[in-house]
Design an enzyme around this catalytic site. Structure first.
Site, mmCIF file in Angstrom:
data_model
loop_
_atom_site.group_PDB
_atom_site.id
_atom_site.type_symbol
_atom_site.label_atom_id
_atom_site.label_comp_id
_atom_site.label_asym_id
_atom_site.label_seq_id
_atom_site.Cartn_x
_atom_site.Cartn_y
_atom_site.Cartn_z
ATOM 1 N N CYS A 14 -9.800 -111.834 -53.026
ATOM 2 C CA CYS A 14 -9.502 -110.784 -54.001
ATOM 3 C C CYS A 14 -9.041 -109.487 -53.343
ATOM 4 O O CYS A 14 -8.233 -108.758 -53.925
ATOM 5 C CB CYS A 14 -10.681 -110.543 -54.936
ATOM 6 S SG CYS A 14 -12.219 -110.158 -54.104
ATOM 7 N N HIS A 119 -15.934 -108.422 -56.218
ATOM 8 C CA HIS A 119 -14.571 -108.791 -56.632
ATOM 9 C C HIS A 119 -13.742 -107.510 -56.714
ATOM 10 O O HIS A 119 -14.078 -106.588 -57.464
ATOM 11 C CB HIS A 119 -14.564 -109.498 -57.997
ATOM 12 C CG HIS A 119 -13.175 -109.779 -58.479
ATOM 13 N ND1 HIS A 119 -12.369 -110.726 -57.879
ATOM 14 C CD2 HIS A 119 -12.436 -109.202 -59.463
ATOM 15 C CE1 HIS A 119 -11.193 -110.739 -58.492
ATOM 16 N NE2 HIS A 119 -11.210 -109.809 -59.454
ATOM 17 N N ASN A 134 -5.959 -107.247 -62.351
ATOM 18 C CA ASN A 134 -7.048 -108.077 -61.852
ATOM 19 C C ASN A 134 -6.512 -109.484 -61.596
ATOM 20 O O ASN A 134 -5.906 -110.095 -62.477
ATOM 21 C CB ASN A 134 -8.177 -108.105 -62.890
ATOM 22 C CG ASN A 134 -9.434 -108.740 -62.379
ATOM 23 O OD1 ASN A 134 -9.416 -109.604 -61.504
ATOM 24 N ND2 ASN A 134 -10.561 -108.323 -62.934
#
Length: 167
Positions: A14, A119, A134
């Site tokens: 991520c 994350h 995202n």
């Protein structure tokens, strides 16, 4: 929305996706970020050695895994910060006194990097519109100016770490 770069989640990378979504292109690879993490680890090791290589603290430090990356592909905020430094960007903690004293309306920023439960993800202004980039989303999610402040407040309330990316 084809012109908006949106890297989707792959493994636990991520931080890579967050950076590439922020910069709007494939600028960082896991190898690049690993290299930065190893460099940070070496700098930390050298700092710890200054206290004496025979010290208990130093020996304990050497036994610990890296705080800058792990085997899953997670990278620390220090790695992200150093990666952005290459581009002349710096991160400021959104709720820090330093940032709050600037009295900047979030709408006037260019991007936010957020972290929740390890994350990383990006909220970025592209043109005159805000997008949630995202990597867990199927694509960019439009955020109105009105909703941005509410969205940031909600993220803060849910204990997301919010950082402002500035030049």
């Amino acid at each position: 929305m084809e012109s908006i770069f949106h890297e989707k989640q792959e493994g636990s990378l991520c931080a890579q996706h967050c950076l590439n979504n922020l910069l709007q292109g494939e600028y960082f690879t896991p190898v690049d970020l690993s290299s930065i993490a190893h460099q940070l680890d070496e700098e930390e090791r050298m700092r710890m050695a200054e206290g004496g290589m025979a010290s208990e603290e130093y020996r304990t430090f050497l036994q610990q895994p890296s705080g800058n990356m792990d085997d899953s592909g997670f990278f620390s905020i220090q790695v992200i910060s150093n990666a952005l430094g290459v581009w002349g960007l710096e991160l400021i903690l959104f709720n820090s006194r330093e940032y709050q004293s600037l009295m900047i309306n979030p709408i006037n920023e260019k991007a936010f990097i957020c972290n929740y439960k390890e994350h990383w993800f990006t909220i970025r202004k592209l043109g005159q519109q805000w997008f949630n980039l995202n990597s867990l989303l199927t694509g960019p999610e439009l955020i109105s100016d009105t909703y941005l402040a509410l969205f940031l407040a909600q993220l803060q309330q849910e204990d997301h770490l919010l950082l402002v990316s500035q030049r």
